[in-house]
Design an enzyme around this catalytic site. Structure first.
Site, PDB file in Angstrom:
ATOM      1  N   ASN A   1     -26.938  40.703  46.194  1.00 11.25           N
ATOM      2  CA  ASN A   1     -26.184  40.815  44.940  1.00 11.25           C
ATOM      3  C   ASN A   1     -27.104  41.187  43.779  1.00 11.25           C
ATOM      4  OD1 ASN A   1     -23.692  40.671  43.533  1.00 11.25           O
ATOM      5  ND2 ASN A   1     -24.316  38.707  42.658  1.00 11.25           N
ATOM      6  N   SER A   2     -28.099  42.018  44.079  1.00 12.82           N
ATOM      7  CA  SER A   2     -29.011  42.458  43.013  1.00 12.82           C
ATOM      8  C   SER A   2     -29.629  43.775  43.443  1.00 12.82           C
ATOM      9  CB  SER A   2     -30.094  41.404  42.760  1.00 12.82           C
ATOM     10  OG  SER A   2     -30.702  41.021  43.972  1.00 12.82           O
TER      11      SER A   2
ATOM     12  N   ASN B   1     -23.878  30.976  53.919  1.00 14.15           N
ATOM     13  CA  ASN B   1     -24.961  31.494  53.074  1.00 14.15           C
ATOM     14  C   ASN B   1     -25.566  30.394  52.191  1.00 14.15           C
ATOM     15  OD1 ASN B   1     -26.251  34.207  52.316  1.00 14.15           O
ATOM     16  ND2 ASN B   1     -25.833  33.278  50.344  1.00 14.15           N
TER      17      ASN B   1
ATOM     18  N   SER C   1     -24.073  23.440  39.636  1.00 13.89           N
ATOM     19  CA  SER C   1     -23.106  23.997  38.691  1.00 13.89           C
ATOM     20  C   SER C   1     -22.237  22.891  38.110  1.00 13.89           C
ATOM     21  CB  SER C   1     -22.217  24.988  39.442  1.00 13.89           C
ATOM     22  OG  SER C   1     -21.093  25.333  38.676  1.00 13.89           O
TER      23      SER C   1
ATOM     24  N   TYR D   1     -16.693  27.765  46.902  1.00 14.64           N
ATOM     25  CA  TYR D   1     -17.981  27.928  46.215  1.00 14.64           C
ATOM     26  C   TYR D   1     -18.458  26.596  45.642  1.00 14.64           C
ATOM     27  CZ  TYR D   1     -21.198  28.631  42.379  1.00 14.64           C
ATOM     28  OH  TYR D   1     -22.261  28.488  41.527  1.00 14.64           O
TER      29      TYR D   1
ATOM     30  N   LYS E   1     -21.778  23.644  46.472  1.00 12.11           N
ATOM     31  CA  LYS E   1     -22.716  22.986  45.543  1.00 12.11           C
ATOM     32  C   LYS E   1     -22.651  21.467  45.713  1.00 12.11           C
ATOM     33  CE  LYS E   1     -24.207  26.784  43.560  1.00 12.11           C
ATOM     34  NZ  LYS E   1     -25.543  27.317  43.903  1.00 12.11           N
TER      35      LYS E   1
ATOM     36  N   PHE F   1      -7.069  34.936  29.636  1.00 11.03           N
ATOM     37  CA  PHE F   1      -6.256  34.209  30.619  1.00 11.03           C
ATOM     38  C   PHE F   1      -5.619  32.953  30.021  1.00 11.03           C
ATOM     39  CE2 PHE F   1      -9.433  36.023  33.909  1.00 11.03           C
ATOM     40  CZ  PHE F   1      -8.697  37.189  34.047  1.00 11.03           C
TER      41      PHE F   1
ATOM     42  N   ASP G   1      -8.391  27.238  36.294  1.00 15.32           N
ATOM     43  CA  ASP G   1      -9.197  27.071  35.076  1.00 15.32           C
ATOM     44  C   ASP G   1      -8.958  25.703  34.435  1.00 15.32           C
ATOM     45  OD1 ASP G   1     -10.675  29.402  34.925  1.00 15.32           O
ATOM     46  OD2 ASP G   1      -9.159  30.499  33.772  1.00 15.32           O
TER      47      ASP G   1
HETATM   48  P1  NAD Z   1     -27.018  36.300  41.280  1.00 16.31           P
HETATM   49  O1  NAD Z   1     -26.058  36.702  42.335  1.00 16.31           O
HETATM   50  O2  NAD Z   1     -27.317  37.248  40.180  1.00 16.31           O
HETATM   51  O3  NAD Z   1     -28.423  35.906  41.968  1.00 16.31           O
HETATM   52  C1  NAD Z   1     -28.488  35.341  43.249  1.00 16.31           C
HETATM   53  C2  NAD Z   1     -29.557  36.117  44.025  1.00 16.31           C
HETATM   54  O4  NAD Z   1     -29.642  35.550  45.349  1.00 16.31           O
HETATM   55  C3  NAD Z   1     -29.206  37.597  44.196  1.00 16.31           C
HETATM   56  O5  NAD Z   1     -30.325  38.384  43.798  1.00 16.31           O
HETATM   57  C4  NAD Z   1     -28.902  37.748  45.684  1.00 16.31           C
HETATM   58  O6  NAD Z   1     -29.287  39.012  46.177  1.00 16.31           O
HETATM   59  C5  NAD Z   1     -29.737  36.617  46.276  1.00 16.31           C
HETATM   60  N1  NAD Z   1     -29.230  36.123  47.566  1.00 16.31           N
HETATM   61  C6  NAD Z   1     -27.951  35.738  47.872  1.00 16.31           C
HETATM   62  N2  NAD Z   1     -27.889  35.339  49.152  1.00 16.31           N
HETATM   63  C7  NAD Z   1     -29.151  35.439  49.669  1.00 16.31           C
HETATM   64  C8  NAD Z   1     -29.711  35.164  50.942  1.00 16.31           C
HETATM   65  N3  NAD Z   1     -28.984  34.716  51.950  1.00 16.31           N
HETATM   66  N4  NAD Z   1     -31.038  35.382  51.114  1.00 16.31           N
HETATM   67  C9  NAD Z   1     -31.813  35.859  50.095  1.00 16.31           C
HETATM   68  N5  NAD Z   1     -31.314  36.145  48.870  1.00 16.31           N
HETATM   69  C10 NAD Z   1     -30.002  35.938  48.662  1.00 16.31           C
HETATM   70  O7  NAD Z   1     -26.532  34.884  40.695  1.00 16.31           O
HETATM   71  P2  NAD Z   1     -27.023  34.069  39.429  1.00 16.31           P
HETATM   72  O8  NAD Z   1     -25.966  34.131  38.419  1.00 16.31           O
HETATM   73  O9  NAD Z   1     -28.396  34.459  39.066  1.00 16.31           O
HETATM   74  O10 NAD Z   1     -26.993  32.604  40.040  1.00 16.31           O
HETATM   75  C11 NAD Z   1     -28.139  32.006  40.601  1.00 16.31           C
HETATM   76  C12 NAD Z   1     -27.763  30.650  41.154  1.00 16.31           C
HETATM   77  O11 NAD Z   1     -27.216  29.850  40.112  1.00 16.31           O
HETATM   78  C13 NAD Z   1     -26.715  30.694  42.262  1.00 16.31           C
HETATM   79  O12 NAD Z   1     -27.027  29.700  43.224  1.00 16.31           O
HETATM   80  C14 NAD Z   1     -25.439  30.325  41.535  1.00 16.31           C
HETATM   81  O13 NAD Z   1     -24.501  29.716  42.386  1.00 16.31           O
HETATM   82  C15 NAD Z   1     -25.951  29.344  40.501  1.00 16.31           C
HETATM   83  N6  NAD Z   1     -25.087  29.236  39.323  1.00 16.31           N
HETATM   84  C16 NAD Z   1     -24.746  30.370  38.641  1.00 16.31           C
HETATM   85  C17 NAD Z   1     -23.916  30.283  37.545  1.00 16.31           C
HETATM   86  C18 NAD Z   1     -23.476  31.522  36.791  1.00 16.31           C
HETATM   87  O14 NAD Z   1     -22.468  31.466  36.111  1.00 16.31           O
HETATM   88  N7  NAD Z   1     -24.193  32.639  36.884  1.00 16.31           N
HETATM   89  C19 NAD Z   1     -23.439  29.032  37.131  1.00 16.31           C
HETATM   90  C20 NAD Z   1     -23.814  27.892  37.846  1.00 16.31           C
HETATM   91  C21 NAD Z   1     -24.643  28.012  38.946  1.00 16.31           C
HETATM   92  C1  WQD Z   2     -14.667  31.528  31.040  1.00 19.35           C
HETATM   93  C2  WQD Z   2     -13.349  31.520  30.292  1.00 19.35           C
HETATM   94  C3  WQD Z   2     -11.446  32.141  31.615  1.00 19.35           C
HETATM   95  C4  WQD Z   2     -12.512  36.325  32.286  1.00 19.35           C
HETATM   96  C5  WQD Z   2     -17.395  30.215  36.235  1.00 19.35           C
HETATM   97  C6  WQD Z   2     -17.414  29.431  37.510  1.00 19.35           C
HETATM   98  C7  WQD Z   2     -18.379  28.291  37.386  1.00 19.35           C
HETATM   99  C8  WQD Z   2     -19.748  28.788  36.960  1.00 19.35           C
HETATM  100  C9  WQD Z   2     -19.675  29.633  35.732  1.00 19.35           C
HETATM  101  C10 WQD Z   2     -21.054  29.240  38.918  1.00 19.35           C
HETATM  102  C11 WQD Z   2     -12.205  30.924  31.105  1.00 19.35           C
HETATM  103  C12 WQD Z   2     -11.685  33.135  30.512  1.00 19.35           C
HETATM  104  C13 WQD Z   2     -12.527  35.004  31.862  1.00 19.35           C
HETATM  105  C14 WQD Z   2     -11.523  37.207  31.735  1.00 19.35           C
HETATM  106  C15 WQD Z   2     -10.687  35.397  30.402  1.00 19.35           C
HETATM  107  N1  WQD Z   2     -20.335  29.628  37.955  1.00 19.35           N
HETATM  108  N2  WQD Z   2     -11.640  34.538  30.940  1.00 19.35           N
HETATM  109  N3  WQD Z   2     -10.651  36.695  30.818  1.00 19.35           N
HETATM  110  O1  WQD Z   2     -14.540  29.982  35.011  1.00 19.35           O
HETATM  111  O2  WQD Z   2     -15.736  28.735  33.156  1.00 19.35           O
HETATM  112  O3  WQD Z   2     -16.960  29.355  35.186  1.00 19.35           O
HETATM  113  O4  WQD Z   2     -18.711  30.678  35.926  1.00 19.35           O
HETATM  114  O5  WQD Z   2     -21.350  28.106  39.209  1.00 19.35           O
HETATM  115  O6  WQD Z   2     -18.437  27.648  38.622  1.00 19.35           O
HETATM  116  O7  WQD Z   2     -16.114  28.931  37.761  1.00 19.35           O
HETATM  117  O8  WQD Z   2     -16.355  31.118  33.613  1.00 19.35           O
HETATM  118  O9  WQD Z   2     -16.655  33.294  32.555  1.00 19.35           O
HETATM  119  O10 WQD Z   2     -15.062  33.108  34.517  1.00 19.35           O
HETATM  120  O11 WQD Z   2     -14.448  32.096  32.325  1.00 19.35           O
HETATM  121  O12 WQD Z   2      -9.881  34.980  29.567  1.00 19.35           O
HETATM  122  O13 WQD Z   2     -11.434  38.381  32.103  1.00 19.35           O
HETATM  123  O14 WQD Z   2     -12.978  32.883  30.029  1.00 19.35           O
HETATM  124  O15 WQD Z   2     -10.075  31.910  31.810  1.00 19.35           O
HETATM  125  O16 WQD Z   2     -11.375  30.216  30.227  1.00 19.35           O
HETATM  126  P1  WQD Z   2     -15.752  29.755  34.236  1.00 19.35           P
HETATM  127  P2  WQD Z   2     -15.658  32.509  33.294  1.00 19.35           P
END
Ligand code: NAD
Ligand code: WQD
Length: 339
Positions: free
Chosen positions: A35-36, A99, A124, A149, A153, A218, A296
């Site tokens: 995913n990168s 994964n 998260s 998902y 966690k 939304f 949500d």
């Molecule tokens: P991202 O998808 O940008 O980064 C994740 C990276 O992991 C990617 O580069 C992907 O290629 C790599 N990857 C996935 N599966 C793999 C595997 N099996 N082996 C090796 N590499 C692998 O996501 P992000 O937003 O940077 O999130 C990073 C972490 O933080 C994740 O665990 C995500 O669940 C967690 N997280 C993200 C958010 C958010 O909103 N972005 C919120 C809470 C928690």
């Molecule tokens: C934020 C607000 C939507 C898109 C998610 C994951 C959470 C964590 C962070 C990984 C909400 C609204 C969104 C759009 C909208 N990720 N929205 N129109 O749902 O709080 O959190 O990302 O761990 O687990 O659930 O983030 O950015 O999707 O939404 O109105 O097109 O924006 O309804 O109120 P969320 P989000």
């Protein structure tokens, strides 16, 4: 420290790599690029002025993971690698469990074999489920989540807690992120979602740059001040700094496992975010009110007091910083990273 960063090519991992190097750590990235884009690595090297070793493989492969740890010494692992799309996780749950749990098992197994004690894990706010009172505090139990998902966690937090109980010499930091947004102030690295963005900030940014016609908000009938959902948005730079602080704290901690919320403690509504982005761009953005999105929560924000006290860390960036930096990244890279 010599730090292995799993998922270091991803959104949060890449920003953390820059701050780790700035803090004097040696960084090694392992990422499958699921995913990168490999192009992020050149951007990281330009920003840091250092060559960054990268291992491109899938961490669910136990043998390859074992070989990496046999070949190279590490002091700590920061484990970002995983799949993160909430909606997709309901469509292909098995892939998410395999994964997210499989990468964790490979890494923790190799750490145990090779005497690596420190682990920082990306959890998260979704683990607080639907019943936790606001603001969310780390001592709330039981953890629960409403998507596959989120359940990965919750499960990984339990696995890590059990592993730490069995080996008190480990130092594990579980970081519960709230809503990470923003980009490096240089505008050279940022969030580059594949396909239609699921999350609010990248969607607004793509509307602003002309890749999408309009934002659909939304729902505006939630029990909040303006009727739209409120979230604790945290700048990815503050979030990255939280990882550097967590490593420092773990190095002298007496506890095998620690849990820290990384959030600001402030809620911002969807409409407030749209208007902040309009200020950053300098014009109005097209949006319309649509139906609620299933699952949500009306409101979500952290109590960051424990991280403030124990990590000596606090957020410094504002909502306007988050929008300005996202816009700098998006407007200078309208289609994200090129391959
Ligand atoms: P991202 O998808 O940008 O980064 C994740 C990276 O992991 C990617 O580069 C992907 O290629 C790599 N990857 C996935 N599966 C793999 C595997 N099996 N082996 C090796 N590499 C692998 O996501 P992000 O937003 O940077 O999130 C990073 C972490 O933080 C994740 O665990 C995500 O669940 C967690 N997280 C993200 C958010 C958010 O909103 N972005 C919120 C809470 C928690
Ligand atoms: C934020 C607000 C939507 C898109 C998610 C994951 C959470 C964590 C962070 C990984 C909400 C609204 C969104 C759009 C909208 N990720 N929205 N129109 O749902 O709080 O959190 O990302 O761990 O687990 O659930 O983030 O950015 O999707 O939404 O109105 O097109 O924006 O309804 O109120 P969320 P989000």
């Amino acid at each position: 420290m010599r730090v292995l960063v799993s998922g270091g090519a991803g959104y949060i991992g890449s920003h953390t790599v820059v701050q780790l190097i700035a803090a004097g750590h040696d960084v090694v990235i392992v990422d499958s690029f699921a995913n990168s884009k490999p192009a992020v690595i050149g951007r990281l090297e330009a920003l840091t002025g250092e060559a960054i070793p990268v291992h491109a493989f899938d961490l669910t492969d136990r043998d390859k993971t074992e070989r990496l740890f046999a070949d190279e010494p590490f002091d700590a692992v920061i484990h970002f690698a995983g799949l993160k799309a909430v909606g997709e996780s309901a469509e292909i749950p098995l892939e998410y469990y395999e994964n997210n749990l499989g990468t964790t098992f490979s890494l923790v197994r190799a750490m145990r074999r090779h005497g690596v004690k420190m682990l920082v894990f990306s959890s998260s706010a979704t683990v607080y489920g639907e019943e936790a009172p606001l603001p969310y505090r780390e001592d709330y139990a039981p953890l629960q989540a409403s998507s596959p998902y989120g359940r990965t966690k919750v499960m990984i937090e339990h696995v890590l807690t059990d592993v730490a109980a069995a080996d008190p010499s480990l130092r594990i930091g579980i970081l519960r992120y709230f809503n990470p947004v923003g980009a490096h102030p240089s505008g050279t690295i940022g969030e580059d979602p594949q396909g239609i963005p699921n999350n609010l900030m990248p969607f607004i940014a793509q509307v602003a740059v002309g890749r999408r016609d309009k934002l659909v908000v939304f729902g505006d009938d939630y029990p909040t001040a303006d009727g739209t959902c409120e979230r604790d948005y945290i700048h990815v730079e503050d979030l990255a700094a939280g990882h550097v602080a967590a490593l420092n704290t773990l190095a002298t901690s007496e506890k095998a496992v620690s849990v820290w919320n990384l959030g600001t403690g402030q809620g911002t509504s969807v409409l407030e975010m749209v208007h902040a982005f309009e200020r950053a761009v300098g014009r109005e953005l097209p949006y319309e009110i649509g139906p609620r999105r299933a699952g949500d929560q009306p409101r979500s924000w952290a109590d960051p007091a424990r991280a403030n006290d124990e990590l000596g860390w606090r957020t410094v960036k504002t909502i306007d910083d988050m929008c300005a930096d996202t816009w700098r990244w998006q407007s200078s890279n309208p289609t994200g990273y090129e391959d």
